[in-house]
Design an enzyme around this catalytic site. Structure first.
Site, mmCIF file in Angstrom:
data_model
loop_
_atom_site.group_PDB
_atom_site.id
_atom_site.type_symbol
_atom_site.label_atom_id
_atom_site.label_comp_id
_atom_site.label_asym_id
_atom_site.label_seq_id
_atom_site.Cartn_x
_atom_site.Cartn_y
_atom_site.Cartn_z
ATOM 1 N N MET A 90 0.871 -1.082 -0.267
ATOM 2 C CA MET A 90 0.075 -0.210 -0.144
ATOM 3 C C MET A 90 0.873 1.229 0.149
ATOM 4 O O MET A 90 0.716 2.173 0.382
ATOM 5 C CB MET A 90 -0.934 -0.271 1.341
ATOM 6 C CG MET A 90 -1.781 -1.345 1.273
ATOM 7 S SD MET A 90 -3.957 -1.376 1.911
ATOM 8 C CE MET A 90 -3.268 -0.668 3.649
ATOM 9 N N GLY A 91 2.003 1.475 -0.628
ATOM 10 C CA GLY A 91 2.687 1.928 -0.590
ATOM 11 C C GLY A 91 3.658 2.749 1.020
ATOM 12 O O GLY A 91 3.403 2.432 2.062
ATOM 13 N N HIS A 128 8.821 1.320 3.535
ATOM 14 C CA HIS A 128 9.889 1.103 4.008
ATOM 15 C C HIS A 128 10.829 0.007 4.184
ATOM 16 O O HIS A 128 10.983 -1.017 3.439
ATOM 17 C CB HIS A 128 8.818 1.934 5.997
ATOM 18 C CG HIS A 128 8.262 -0.130 6.465
ATOM 19 N ND1 HIS A 128 8.842 -1.006 6.432
ATOM 20 C CD2 HIS A 128 7.096 0.396 6.444
ATOM 21 C CE1 HIS A 128 7.313 -1.610 6.615
ATOM 22 N NE2 HIS A 128 6.381 -0.644 6.853
ATOM 23 N N HIS A 141 9.057 -3.091 3.717
ATOM 24 C CA HIS A 141 8.459 -3.528 2.039
ATOM 25 C C HIS A 141 10.213 -4.194 1.345
ATOM 26 O O HIS A 141 9.758 -4.673 0.058
ATOM 27 C CB HIS A 141 7.808 -2.168 1.632
ATOM 28 C CG HIS A 141 6.329 -1.252 2.330
ATOM 29 N ND1 HIS A 141 7.014 -0.707 2.939
ATOM 30 C CD2 HIS A 141 5.580 -2.493 2.001
ATOM 31 C CE1 HIS A 141 5.627 -0.715 3.286
ATOM 32 N NE2 HIS A 141 4.481 -1.590 3.062
ATOM 33 N N GLN A 184 -10.099 -2.216 1.943
ATOM 34 C CA GLN A 184 -9.874 -2.846 2.992
ATOM 35 C C GLN A 184 -9.769 -2.322 4.922
ATOM 36 O O GLN A 184 -9.241 -2.823 5.800
ATOM 37 C CB GLN A 184 -8.317 -3.667 2.573
ATOM 38 C CG GLN A 184 -7.267 -2.812 2.797
ATOM 39 C CD GLN A 184 -6.022 -3.671 2.448
ATOM 40 O OE1 GLN A 184 -6.073 -4.299 1.612
ATOM 41 N NE2 GLN A 184 -4.647 -3.675 3.001
ATOM 42 N N LYS A 203 4.824 -10.578 9.376
ATOM 43 C CA LYS A 203 5.032 -8.788 9.985
ATOM 44 C C LYS A 203 3.209 -8.809 10.456
ATOM 45 O O LYS A 203 2.338 -8.519 10.705
ATOM 46 C CB LYS A 203 5.284 -7.636 8.931
ATOM 47 C CG LYS A 203 4.644 -5.872 9.599
ATOM 48 C CD LYS A 203 4.309 -5.729 10.901
ATOM 49 C CE LYS A 203 4.066 -4.013 12.030
ATOM 50 N NZ LYS A 203 2.714 -4.125 10.505
ATOM 51 N N VAL A 228 10.793 -6.892 9.331
ATOM 52 C CA VAL A 228 12.266 -6.417 9.702
ATOM 53 C C VAL A 228 11.318 -5.430 11.082
ATOM 54 O O VAL A 228 10.626 -4.798 10.541
ATOM 55 C CB VAL A 228 11.764 -5.620 8.483
ATOM 56 C CG1 VAL A 228 13.177 -4.685 8.335
ATOM 57 C CG2 VAL A 228 12.557 -6.486 6.847
ATOM 58 N N SER A 280 5.955 -0.433 10.049
ATOM 59 C CA SER A 280 4.947 -0.686 9.734
ATOM 60 C C SER A 280 4.784 1.021 9.196
ATOM 61 O O SER A 280 5.581 2.284 9.406
ATOM 62 C CB SER A 280 4.046 -0.863 10.922
ATOM 63 O OG SER A 280 2.915 0.051 10.516
HETATM 64 P P1 AMP Z 1 1.148 -3.186 3.846
HETATM 65 O O1 AMP Z 1 2.130 -1.922 2.459
HETATM 66 O O2 AMP Z 1 1.217 -2.765 5.203
HETATM 67 O O3 AMP Z 1 -0.025 -3.418 2.789
HETATM 68 O O4 AMP Z 1 2.261 -4.243 3.415
HETATM 69 C C1 AMP Z 1 2.238 -4.739 2.061
HETATM 70 C C2 AMP Z 1 2.946 -6.031 2.433
HETATM 71 O O5 AMP Z 1 4.428 -5.535 3.471
HETATM 72 C C3 AMP Z 1 2.541 -7.384 2.892
HETATM 73 O O6 AMP Z 1 2.900 -8.296 2.642
HETATM 74 C C4 AMP Z 1 3.527 -6.778 4.622
HETATM 75 O O7 AMP Z 1 3.282 -8.354 5.795
HETATM 76 C C5 AMP Z 1 5.216 -6.250 4.103
HETATM 77 N N1 AMP Z 1 5.367 -5.874 5.471
HETATM 78 C C6 AMP Z 1 5.242 -4.522 6.123
HETATM 79 N N2 AMP Z 1 5.611 -4.238 6.969
HETATM 80 C C7 AMP Z 1 6.891 -5.330 6.757
HETATM 81 C C8 AMP Z 1 7.457 -5.618 7.647
HETATM 82 N N3 AMP Z 1 7.674 -4.664 9.295
HETATM 83 N N4 AMP Z 1 8.360 -6.609 7.978
HETATM 84 C C9 AMP Z 1 8.814 -7.258 6.722
HETATM 85 N N5 AMP Z 1 7.571 -7.164 5.822
HETATM 86 C C10 AMP Z 1 6.345 -6.434 6.220
#
Ligand code: AMP
Length: 285
Positions: free
Chosen positions: A30-31, A34, A37, A61, A151, A178, A187
């Site tokens: 979702m951009g 960090h 990602h 979501q 995560k 991470v 996050s």
């Molecule tokens: P999001 O942008 O929050 O929807 O996350 C996109 C992807 O990155 C998802 O598969 C998350 O589980 C993964 N992700 C987010 N935070 C972390 C983290 N701290 N360590 C590893 N993967 C992550």
């Protein structure tokens, strides 16, 4: 690196590379990228010939409209970071491109995987929104491998269920969480932790560390481990919404740690809800 807005263009690029025998990797995000990602993108770049990163803040979501509005967005920075980590294509559609006029399909997954834990707090609709957009991204990209982060442990379980139940021909790779140097799971929402909230956010890690230590010391009772975990939140002035030891595949509650056990927790800290988890294994001690 190519930036693509429309599904037709994405499908053309990927089909061309697939016909050359290339292995296609997809990293849905979702951009507000960090290091969490970026670890997925680097892993995809190591394993695949073409890395597609999707950046889409998926409205379906979000159970809380205020959370959707407050969700951080910075596309220019994301594009630079994605490219440096090894992305070949960034797919960044608008909501109208993903959900055009007339769209009315939802991928609905039931059972404990969507109704417990995050599903009990946010509603199973959260995971239906995730499953629907991920199914759609899979159809548009047709990746060989898709990369997700541990995560979001429950999300990974839901995606595995989706892929198994609908026979979607994709390999799901789950990559480790991470963390910041002090243990906070990275996050996109962490940027909203300011002042004392940043320190208070360490409650989740403290609770999960406590469980890990207790298992290493021989404790096997899940009720006691959950009690110890919750208790470790207290010095931070944070209360867990849930703190549970569950089966890592079905998310069924466990009574004892006998093999691998997933401990998951969530807590509100200041303006954000944080989630974190750890897998412990009795066999390792
Ligand atoms: P999001 O942008 O929050 O929807 O996350 C996109 C992807 O990155 C998802 O598969 C998350 O589980 C993964 N992700 C987010 N935070 C972390 C983290 N701290 N360590 C590893 N993967 C992550």
């Amino acid at each position: 690196m190519l930036v693509v807005r429309g599904a037709a263009e994405l499908e053309r690029i990927v089909a061309d590379r697939r016909s050359q025998g290339d292995v296609i990797g997809l990293v849905p995000t979702m951009g507000s990228l960090h290091d969490g990602h970026l670890s997925l993108i680097r892993r995809a770049a190591a394993d695949c010939d073409l890395v597609v990163v999707s950046i889409f803040v998926n409205p379906t979501q979000f159970n809380d409209p205020a959370d959707l509005v407050a969700y951080p967005r910075d596309e220019a920075r994301d594009l630079e970071l994605a490219q440096a980590a090894g992305a070949d294509v960034v797919f960044a559609p608008t909501p109208a491109q993903v959900y055009p006029e007339g769209f009315c399909t939802t991928v609905r997954i039931d059972g404990p995987v969507t109704h417990t834990l995050e599903g009990a707090v946010r509603g199973p609709q959260h995971f239906w929104g995730v499953a629907t957009v991920v199914a759609k991204l899979f159809s548009m990209t047709r990746p060989d491998v898709a990369f997700f982060g541990q995560k979001d442990a429950q999300q990974c379980v839901v995606i595995r269920r989706l892929v198994a139940d609908l026979n979607i021909p994709v390999r799901v790779e789950v990559c480790p969480t991470v963390r910041e140097p002090d243990g906070l799971a990275m996050s996109s929402r962490n940027v909203r932790l300011v002042g004392e909230d940043r320190q208070r956010a360490l409650a989740l890690r403290a609770g999960l560390d406590t469980v890990q230590r207790a298992v290493a010391a021989g404790e096997r009772g899940v009720a006691e481990l959950e009690r110890l975990g919750r208790e470790a939140f207290a010095p931070f002035g944070v209360e867990a919404e849930y703190f549970a030891g569950v089966d890592p595949v079905t998310l069924h509650p466990l009574e004892r740690v006998e093999g691998p056990a997933l401990f998951v927790t969530a807590a509100p800290v200041g303006p954000v809800r944080l989630i974190d988890n750890v897998t412990v294994d009795a066999a390792a001690h």
